[in-house]
Design a protein around this motif. Structure first.
Motif, PDB file in Angstrom:
ATOM      1  N   VAL A 128      73.696 -28.613 -15.323  1.00  0.00           N
ATOM      2  CA  VAL A 128      74.864 -28.106 -16.050  1.00  0.00           C
ATOM      3  C   VAL A 128      76.128 -28.683 -15.418  1.00  0.00           C
ATOM      4  O   VAL A 128      76.164 -28.902 -14.198  1.00  0.00           O
ATOM      5  N   THR A 129      77.149 -28.916 -16.227  1.00  0.00           N
ATOM      6  CA  THR A 129      78.401 -29.417 -15.634  1.00  0.00           C
ATOM      7  C   THR A 129      79.079 -28.297 -14.848  1.00  0.00           C
ATOM      8  O   THR A 129      78.819 -27.105 -15.068  1.00  0.00           O
ATOM      9  N   VAL A 130      79.961 -28.714 -13.958  1.00  0.00           N
ATOM     10  CA  VAL A 130      80.709 -27.770 -13.125  1.00  0.00           C
ATOM     11  C   VAL A 130      81.487 -26.784 -14.005  1.00  0.00           C
ATOM     12  O   VAL A 130      81.415 -25.567 -13.820  1.00  0.00           O
ATOM     13  N   LEU A 131      82.207 -27.306 -14.995  1.00  0.00           N
ATOM     14  CA  LEU A 131      83.026 -26.438 -15.842  1.00  0.00           C
ATOM     15  C   LEU A 131      82.161 -25.444 -16.630  1.00  0.00           C
ATOM     16  O   LEU A 131      82.463 -24.249 -16.687  1.00  0.00           O
ATOM     17  N   ASP A 132      81.062 -25.941 -17.206  1.00  0.00           N
ATOM     18  CA  ASP A 132      80.174 -25.042 -17.964  1.00  0.00           C
ATOM     19  C   ASP A 132      79.532 -23.993 -17.062  1.00  0.00           C
ATOM     20  O   ASP A 132      79.314 -22.855 -17.484  1.00  0.00           O
ATOM     21  N   THR A 133      79.234 -24.360 -15.828  1.00  0.00           N
ATOM     22  CA  THR A 133      78.656 -23.387 -14.888  1.00  0.00           C
ATOM     23  C   THR A 133      79.596 -22.196 -14.727  1.00  0.00           C
ATOM     24  O   THR A 133      79.158 -21.043 -14.725  1.00  0.00           O
ATOM     25  N   VAL A 134      80.887 -22.491 -14.634  1.00  0.00           N
ATOM     26  CA  VAL A 134      81.871 -21.404 -14.498  1.00  0.00           C
ATOM     27  C   VAL A 134      81.917 -20.579 -15.790  1.00  0.00           C
ATOM     28  O   VAL A 134      81.856 -19.347 -15.759  1.00  0.00           O
ATOM     29  N   LEU A 135      81.977 -21.270 -16.925  1.00  0.00           N
ATOM     30  CA  LEU A 135      82.054 -20.561 -18.218  1.00  0.00           C
ATOM     31  C   LEU A 135      80.836 -19.659 -18.433  1.00  0.00           C
ATOM     32  O   LEU A 135      80.946 -18.558 -18.994  1.00  0.00           O
ATOM     33  N   MET A 136      79.679 -20.096 -17.957  1.00  0.00           N
ATOM     34  CA  MET A 136      78.451 -19.316 -18.128  1.00  0.00           C
ATOM     35  C   MET A 136      78.479 -17.996 -17.367  1.00  0.00           C
ATOM     36  O   MET A 136      77.673 -17.095 -17.626  1.00  0.00           O
ATOM     37  N   GLY A 137      79.445 -17.877 -16.441  1.00  0.00           N
ATOM     38  CA  GLY A 137      79.603 -16.616 -15.712  1.00  0.00           C
ATOM     39  C   GLY A 137      79.929 -15.448 -16.643  1.00  0.00           C
ATOM     40  O   GLY A 137      79.605 -14.298 -16.354  1.00  0.00           O
ATOM     41  N   HIS A 138      80.586 -15.751 -17.747  1.00  0.00           N
ATOM     42  CA  HIS A 138      80.858 -14.713 -18.751  1.00  0.00           C
ATOM     43  C   HIS A 138      79.770 -14.864 -19.812  1.00  0.00           C
ATOM     44  O   HIS A 138      79.943 -15.566 -20.811  1.00  0.00           O
ATOM     45  N   THR A 139      78.633 -14.212 -19.565  1.00  0.00           N
ATOM     46  CA  THR A 139      77.425 -14.490 -20.361  1.00  0.00           C
ATOM     47  C   THR A 139      77.630 -14.215 -21.856  1.00  0.00           C
ATOM     48  O   THR A 139      77.178 -14.993 -22.685  1.00  0.00           O
ATOM     49  N   ARG A 140      78.330 -13.148 -22.172  1.00  0.00           N
ATOM     50  CA  ARG A 140      78.521 -12.803 -23.580  1.00  0.00           C
ATOM     51  C   ARG A 140      79.410 -13.846 -24.287  1.00  0.00           C
ATOM     52  O   ARG A 140      79.115 -14.286 -25.387  1.00  0.00           O
ATOM     53  N   MET A 141      80.476 -14.235 -23.617  1.00  0.00           N
ATOM     54  CA  MET A 141      81.371 -15.232 -24.207  1.00  0.00           C
ATOM     55  C   MET A 141      80.649 -16.568 -24.384  1.00  0.00           C
ATOM     56  O   MET A 141      80.809 -17.250 -25.397  1.00  0.00           O
ATOM     57  N   TRP A 142      79.848 -16.914 -23.396  1.00  0.00           N
ATOM     58  CA  TRP A 142      79.088 -18.154 -23.451  1.00  0.00           C
ATOM     59  C   TRP A 142      78.110 -18.125 -24.639  1.00  0.00           C
ATOM     60  O   TRP A 142      77.994 -19.099 -25.381  1.00  0.00           O
ATOM     61  N   ALA A 143      77.447 -16.997 -24.828  1.00  0.00           N
ATOM     62  CA  ALA A 143      76.491 -16.866 -25.932  1.00  0.00           C
ATOM     63  C   ALA A 143      77.207 -17.027 -27.276  1.00  0.00           C
ATOM     64  O   ALA A 143      76.712 -17.708 -28.182  1.00  0.00           O
ATOM     65  N   ILE A 144      78.385 -16.428 -27.385  1.00  0.00           N
ATOM     66  CA  ILE A 144      79.137 -16.542 -28.635  1.00  0.00           C
ATOM     67  C   ILE A 144      79.605 -17.989 -28.856  1.00  0.00           C
ATOM     68  O   ILE A 144      79.550 -18.506 -29.970  1.00  0.00           O
ATOM     69  N   ALA A 145      80.019 -18.633 -27.787  1.00  0.00           N
ATOM     70  CA  ALA A 145      80.456 -20.037 -27.899  1.00  0.00           C
ATOM     71  C   ALA A 145      79.321 -20.895 -28.446  1.00  0.00           C
ATOM     72  O   ALA A 145      79.522 -21.746 -29.320  1.00  0.00           O
ATOM     73  N   LYS A 146      78.116 -20.659 -27.942  1.00  0.00           N
ATOM     74  CA  LYS A 146      76.946 -21.438 -28.391  1.00  0.00           C
ATOM     75  C   LYS A 146      76.598 -21.115 -29.847  1.00  0.00           C
ATOM     76  O   LYS A 146      76.250 -21.998 -30.619  1.00  0.00           O
ATOM     77  N   GLU A 147      76.719 -19.837 -30.197  1.00  0.00           N
ATOM     78  CA  GLU A 147      76.415 -19.403 -31.560  1.00  0.00           C
ATOM     79  C   GLU A 147      77.395 -20.050 -32.552  1.00  0.00           C
ATOM     80  O   GLU A 147      77.014 -20.505 -33.630  1.00  0.00           O
ATOM     81  N   ARG A 148      78.656 -20.074 -32.145  1.00  0.00           N
ATOM     82  CA  ARG A 148      79.704 -20.720 -32.953  1.00  0.00           C
ATOM     83  C   ARG A 148      79.379 -22.179 -33.185  1.00  0.00           C
ATOM     84  O   ARG A 148      79.404 -22.675 -34.302  1.00  0.00           O
ATOM     85  N   GLU A 149      79.072 -22.886 -32.084  1.00  0.00           N
ATOM     86  CA  GLU A 149      78.765 -24.312 -32.180  1.00  0.00           C
ATOM     87  C   GLU A 149      77.620 -24.557 -33.154  1.00  0.00           C
ATOM     88  O   GLU A 149      77.687 -25.450 -33.988  1.00  0.00           O
TER      89      GLU A 149
END
Ligand SMILES: Nc1ncnc2c1ncn2[C@@H]1O[C@H](COP(=O)(O)OP(=O)(O)O)[C@@H](O)[C@H]1O
Ligand SMILES: [Mg+2]
Length: 229
Positions: A79-100
């Protein structure tokens, strides 16, 4: 708030703790202290749900988000460094993926449009639209330069990895923050940054540390853990 009621954990005959009744409330940083093997890490793992207690309950105020400092330095290798940080907010990350995934659909239906509306709303509420720049700012504050932000975790030196994992835990100001030995592998400058960060933190922090200096500066109160009763 975290409420711990009548908690017990034993490995075989060895009781690590029992009859533990504690409330952890907003605005406090709690230092968890005790000898090696006393059960500090186990206690935090029970709070995060990673381990089931033998007895008792852990209740968290509904809607509160908990973040845990990950111990495995190799857990995000691809995983990239930036995405690793973003994944810390699991719910937001899940929504980001769902959106994509939704926007990538070729046959985008009317229902998809409605669903997209809901996702955009939730994403915005969580701070999704500024998430990347917020994560980048946090990384830079922790001394991880922008030239590393798109690198894969496996490509960066381990002293930077610990800072990225720390940024992951802190990202988005979780309501409850669990940090087990966060100063391990950190340089003095970053430890001092973390002390200041925690001293000003307005939510709940539980921190395990052997470093008394660090605890005194960052924990508002720490009259708690001595391991076995
Ligand atoms: N899965 C397990 N099975 C049996 N014993 C364990 C297990 N995990 C931890 N222990 C033991 O429980 C005790 C507490 O471990 P731990 O919570 O890691 O202590 P601390 O973080 O306070 O140093 C140690 O004696 C450890 O060996
Ligand atoms: Mg431990």
């Amino acid at each position: 708030m975290i409420s711990v009621r009548d908690l017990k954990l034993a490995y075989g005959k060895r009781v690590l703790f029992e009859e533990v009744n504690l409330n952890f409330t907003k605005g406090n940083c709690y230092g968890v202290i005790g000898a090696n093997g006393a059960g500090k890490s186990t206690f935090l793992k029970i709070l995060s749900g990673e381990i089931e207690p033998n007895k008792g309950t852990v209740e968290i105020t509904p809607g509160e988000r908990m973040a845990v400092l990950k111990q495995n330095q190799f857990g995000f290798d691809e995983v990239t460094v930036l995405d690793t940080v973003l994944m810390g907010h699991t719910r937001m990350w899940a929504i980001a993926k769902e959106r994509e995934a939704l926007y990538a659909k070729e046959d985008f239906t009317e229902e998809d449009g409605i669903q997209a509306g809901h996702l955009e709303h939730d994403y915005g509420e969580m701070g999704g639209y500024t998430a990347e720049s917020d994560a980048a700012t946090l990384l830079s504050e922790l001394g991880v330069k922008e030239s590393f932000h798109q690198s894969l975790m496996k490509e960066i030196p381990s002293n930077l990895k610990v800072r990225v994992l720390l940024a992951q835990a802190l990202f988005g100001n979780p309501d409850i923050l669990l940090l087990d030995e966060p100063t391990n592998g950190l340089d003095i400058e970053t430890i001092s940054w973390l002390e200041n960060f925690l001293a000003d933190y307005e939510n709940i922090v539980l921190v395990v540390s052997h470093d008394r200096h660090f605890l005194m500066l960052s924990a508002h109160m720490w009259p708690m853990w001595t391991g076995r009763k």
